[in-house]
Write a protein that holds these residues in place. Structure first.
Motif, PDB file in Angstrom:
ATOM      1  N   ARG A 198       0.750  -0.699   0.028  1.00 29.60           N
ATOM      2  CA  ARG A 198      -0.162   0.200   0.011  1.00 29.60           C
ATOM      3  C   ARG A 198       0.736   1.172   0.214  1.00 29.60           C
ATOM      4  N   ALA A 199       1.772   1.332  -0.050  1.00 33.24           N
ATOM      5  CA  ALA A 199       2.661   2.566   0.576  1.00 33.24           C
ATOM      6  C   ALA A 199       4.528   1.838  -0.032  1.00 33.24           C
ATOM      7  N   LEU A 200       5.718   2.535  -0.358  1.00 35.42           N
ATOM      8  CA  LEU A 200       6.905   2.217  -0.394  1.00 35.42           C
ATOM      9  C   LEU A 200       8.049   3.065   0.756  1.00 35.42           C
ATOM     10  N   ILE A 207       3.229   7.999   6.175  1.00 33.27           N
ATOM     11  CA  ILE A 207       2.919   6.754   5.540  1.00 33.27           C
ATOM     12  C   ILE A 207       1.651   6.040   6.778  1.00 33.27           C
ATOM     13  N   ARG A 208       1.571   6.293   8.067  1.00 34.72           N
ATOM     14  CA  ARG A 208       0.415   5.494   9.148  1.00 34.72           C
ATOM     15  C   ARG A 208      -0.519   6.639   8.243  1.00 34.72           C
ATOM     16  N   ARG A 209      -0.048   8.216   8.893  1.00 32.37           N
ATOM     17  CA  ARG A 209      -1.277   8.750   8.597  1.00 32.37           C
ATOM     18  C   ARG A 209      -2.141   8.514   6.934  1.00 32.37           C
ATOM     19  N   LEU A 210      -1.648   8.075   5.693  1.00 36.54           N
ATOM     20  CA  LEU A 210      -2.162   7.345   4.189  1.00 36.54           C
ATOM     21  C   LEU A 210      -3.001   6.237   4.716  1.00 36.54           C
ATOM     22  N   LEU A 211      -2.504   5.376   5.385  1.00 37.61           N
ATOM     23  CA  LEU A 211      -3.351   4.322   6.048  1.00 37.61           C
ATOM     24  C   LEU A 211      -4.584   4.662   6.577  1.00 37.61           C
ATOM     25  N   GLY A 212      -4.910   6.040   7.537  1.00 33.98           N
ATOM     26  CA  GLY A 212      -5.320   5.659   8.439  1.00 33.98           C
ATOM     27  C   GLY A 212      -6.924   6.112   7.217  1.00 33.98           C
ATOM     28  N   GLU A 255      -7.205   5.961   4.106  1.00 34.38           N
ATOM     29  CA  GLU A 255      -7.179   4.812   3.852  1.00 34.38           C
ATOM     30  C   GLU A 255      -8.361   3.575   4.464  1.00 34.38           C
ATOM     31  N   ALA A 256      -7.915   3.720   5.428  1.00 33.86           N
ATOM     32  CA  ALA A 256      -8.580   2.534   5.849  1.00 33.86           C
ATOM     33  C   ALA A 256     -10.157   3.218   6.221  1.00 33.86           C
ATOM     34  N   ALA A 257     -10.297   4.734   6.511  1.00 32.93           N
ATOM     35  CA  ALA A 257     -11.565   5.330   6.809  1.00 32.93           C
ATOM     36  C   ALA A 257     -12.356   5.448   5.190  1.00 32.93           C
ATOM     37  N   GLY A 258     -12.020   4.800   4.507  1.00 31.76           N
ATOM     38  CA  GLY A 258     -12.495   5.278   3.211  1.00 31.76           C
ATOM     39  C   GLY A 258     -12.384   6.562   1.967  1.00 31.76           C
ATOM     40  N   VAL A 259     -10.964   7.213   2.770  1.00 33.21           N
ATOM     41  CA  VAL A 259     -10.958   8.010   1.837  1.00 33.21           C
ATOM     42  C   VAL A 259      -9.596   8.422   1.004  1.00 33.21           C
ATOM     43  N   PRO A 260     -10.464   8.469  -0.045  1.00 35.02           N
ATOM     44  CA  PRO A 260      -8.971   8.317  -1.770  1.00 35.02           C
ATOM     45  C   PRO A 260      -7.954   8.669  -1.060  1.00 35.02           C
ATOM     46  N   VAL A 261      -7.330   7.655  -1.255  1.00 33.14           N
ATOM     47  CA  VAL A 261      -5.971   8.322  -1.564  1.00 33.14           C
ATOM     48  C   VAL A 261      -4.562   8.191  -3.594  1.00 33.14           C
ATOM     49  N   GLY A 262      -3.898   8.408  -3.624  1.00 34.94           N
ATOM     50  CA  GLY A 262      -3.811   8.981  -4.539  1.00 34.94           C
ATOM     51  C   GLY A 262      -2.621   9.811  -5.127  1.00 34.94           C
TER      52      GLY A 262
END
Length: 256
Positions: free
Chosen positions: A24-26, A242-247, A249-256
Motif C-alpha cells: 500500500r506504500a513504499l 504513511i501511517r496517516r495515509l493508511l489511516g 485509506e482505512a477510513a475510506g478516504v481516496p488516496v493517490g
C-alpha cells in the motif's frame, strides 16, 4: 528490487529477486552508491590504461609509479589526489568548473542553508545537486599543502580520450596510465520508472520525503535527506506520513 508498478486495487506491485509483493506504500531508501556516474567522452573506449570510479577506489598503493588523471571537482577527488600524489609518478586534476574552496567553519547555520538549497531543487522537480556544489571544498591544512605544492593545480576538462591519455581542445596532450573518475553518483531510482514520477526537469519532485506525483511513495536518502543524519530523520517523517495515509485509506478516504 527490479521494478515498482501500479498493481491491483490501488496497490503497488513490487517486483524483486525474491518474488513479487503487493504494498500500500513504499519507502525507497536505495541512496546513490549503486549508481556511480561515468561521464562519456569521445575515444574513451580506446584508452589502453586503466579506468575506475571512486566507488571502487582501492587506496593509493594501487597507483604507485603511475601517471594518474583524477576527474572530478568534489571532496573525494581532492582526498584521492592528496593520497595518490605521494606514490604516483605524476598526477593531474581535471574539473568541469574551477573549484571553490571554503575557508572557515561549517556550522549549523551553514548546514541548514546547504540543505535548503538542495531541498529547493527537489521541490522544483530538478535532480539533486552534489553536496560540494552548494558547500564548496573545505580548506584545511592538507588542502593548503596540496595547493602550495601544485598537486591541486586544476586543469579544465579535456576534449577527448586517446589510447595513451587525454587531449584538450587546443591540441595539448597528457599521457596517463590511469583515469580515476571521481564524478559522483546518481540516485538509484530506475526501478520506480514505471510509476512515471519524474518531472520535465529530470528529477522527482518531493515534498519532505513524499513524491508529489504519488503520495504512496516516499524517498529517503534522496535530495536533502542524502546523509546519515538526514536519512534517519527523514525515515521517521516518512513513517508518520504513511501511517496517516493508511489511516485515511482505512477510513475510506481516496488516496493517490
Amino acid at each position: 528490487m527490479s521494478a515498482v508498478r501500479e498493481g491491483d486495487a490501488r496497490r503497488l506491485r513490487v517486483e524483486t529477486s525474491a518474488g513479487v509483493w503487493s504494498a500500500r506504500a513504499l519507502i525507497n531508501a536505495t541512496g546513490t552508491w549503486d549508481r556511480p556516474f561515468w561521464p562519456r567522452y569521445p575515444g574513451q573506449e580506446t584508452f589502453r590504461g586503466r579506468q575506475l570510479h571512486t566507488a571502487n577506489y582501492p587506496g593509493p598503493r594501487e597507483f604507485a609509479g603511475a601517471r594518474v588523471i583524477v576527474v572530478g571537482g568534489g571532496t573525494s577527488a581532492v582526498q584521492h589526489l592528496l593520497e595518490i600524489a605521494e606514490v604516483a609518478a605524476e598526477t593531474t586534476w581535471v574539473t568541469r568548473r574551477p573549484p571553490v574552496f571554503r575557508d572557515g567553519s561549517f556550522g549549523e547555520a551553514e548546514g541548514r542553508a546547504a540543505v535548503a538549497l538542495v531541498d529547493d531543487r527537489v521541490r522544483r522537480g530538478l535532480p539533486p545537486q552534489s553536496v560540494v556544489s552548494v558547500t564548496g571544498l573545505p580548506l584545511n591544512d592538507a588542502v593548503r599543502a596540496g595547493l602550495a605544492s601544485g598537486v591541486l593545480d586544476r586543469r579544465p576538462v579535456f576534449d577527448r580520450i586517446t589510447p595513451t591519455g587525454v587531449t584538450w581542445a587546443d591540441g595539448s596532450h597528457m599521457d596517463a596510465d590511469v583515469i580515476l573518475w571521481a564524478t559522483g553518483f546518481r540516485a538509484a531510482v530506475d526501478h520506480l520508472a514505471p510509476l512515471r514520477l519524474r518531472e520535465p526537469g529530470g528529477g522527482i519532485r518531493v515534498e519532505g520525503t513524499r513524491a508529489v506525483r504519488d503520495e504512496r511513495i516516499h524517498l529517503v536518502g534522496y535530495g536533502p535527506s542524502a546523509s546519515t543524519i538526514g536519512a534517519n530523520r527523514a525515515g521517521g517523517a516518512a513513517v508518520r506520513e504513511i501511517r496517516r495515509l493508511l489511516g485515511r485509506e482505512a477510513a475510506g478516504v481516496p488516496v493517490g
